[in-house]
Write an enzyme that holds these catalytic residues in place. Structure first.
Site, PDB file in Angstrom:
ATOM      1  N   ASP A  15       0.866  -1.184   0.000  1.00 44.24           N
ATOM      2  CA  ASP A  15       0.000   0.000   0.000  1.00 44.24           C
ATOM      3  C   ASP A  15       0.896   1.226   0.000  1.00 44.24           C
ATOM      4  OD1 ASP A  15      -2.894   1.086   0.465  1.00 44.24           O
ATOM      5  OD2 ASP A  15      -1.610   2.210   1.848  1.00 44.24           O
ATOM      6  N   MET A  28       5.563   9.742  -3.941  1.00 42.43           N
ATOM      7  CA  MET A  28       5.148   8.695  -3.009  1.00 42.43           C
ATOM      8  C   MET A  28       5.733   9.101  -1.662  1.00 42.43           C
ATOM      9  SD  MET A  28       5.588   4.548  -3.256  1.00 42.43           S
ATOM     10  CE  MET A  28       7.391   4.457  -3.281  1.00 42.43           C
ATOM     11  N   HIS A 174      -5.355   4.274   6.456  1.00 40.86           N
ATOM     12  CA  HIS A 174      -4.556   5.097   5.533  1.00 40.86           C
ATOM     13  C   HIS A 174      -3.135   5.294   6.039  1.00 40.86           C
ATOM     14  CE1 HIS A 174      -7.715   5.760   2.663  1.00 40.86           C
ATOM     15  NE2 HIS A 174      -8.536   6.091   3.641  1.00 40.86           N
TER      16      HIS A 174
END
Length: 200
Positions: A15, A28, A174
């Protein structure tokens, strides 16, 4: 001529969290990985998804970011600029980790959905080191896997419509490592699931 058996596959749930929609112009900012399980022929063996994990927070690579995307992870971009790992160093460490945990098997990245996470992960692996332990296509999308097994349209393959026994009981936070572990459980549940033909 006998066909050589395929090497086992080691599925690694990944993830990523990003500060924008595409790699390069955007960054990222964190990624997590957890070993989900191993497939040897028709036999899939689930792993404890908390046993073999990897996590890094990364220094952004550009000045561009989307506030809404950054807000998803809750990570502080100013802190990442000061303290985030160098992307090249993080990718080198990740490559070494993938090769260590997948010794004797072919590593396969899996995600839900994989398209966004794979785009960033593969771009970073090539941009910062020009080498992917997954090759250029060693990626499995759990959304597609569920749609194929359940025989539903891809757009209907959402977690809320999946049978309860398939879904992880962990929260989707998350935080990249939390979510990689959660998705690793989903991956194993999907791989071991044998839906009843008359129930579909």
């Amino acid at each position: 001529m006998a066909v050589r058996p395929a090497r086992p596959s080691l599925y690694i749930s990944v993830d990523i969290e990003a500060d924008g929609p595409i790699p390069g112009p955007y960054s990222m900012i964190s990624f997590g990985a957890a070993v989900a399980g191993r497939q040897d022929g028709a036999v899939y063996t689930a792993a404890d998804p908390e046993r073999q994990t990897f996590y890094r927070e990364l220094r952004p690579i550009s000045d561009r970011y989307v506030d809404a995307a950054l807000a998803v992870s809750g990570l502080d971009r100013a802190r990442l600029l000061r303290e985030g790992a160098d992307p090249a160093a993080a990718m080198a460490e990740f490559r070494a980790w993938v090769r260590e945990v997948s010794a004797g098997a072919q590593p396969v990245m899996c995600g839900y959905p994989a398209s966004f996470d794979w785009t960033f992960l593969y771009w970073y692996l090539i941009e910062f080191g020009d080498d992917s332990p997954f090759g250029h296509s060693g990626c499995l999308d759990m959304k597609t896997l569920y749609a194929a097994k359940a025989r539903v349209p891809l757009r209907a393959a959402v977690k809320g419509r999946m049978p309860r026994e398939l879904r992880s009981q962990r929260r989707h936070t998350h935080h990249a490592l939390d979510d990689a572990v959660e998705q690793a459980e989903l991956m194993s549940n999907l791989m071991l699931w044998q839906p009843e033909a008359d129930a579909l």
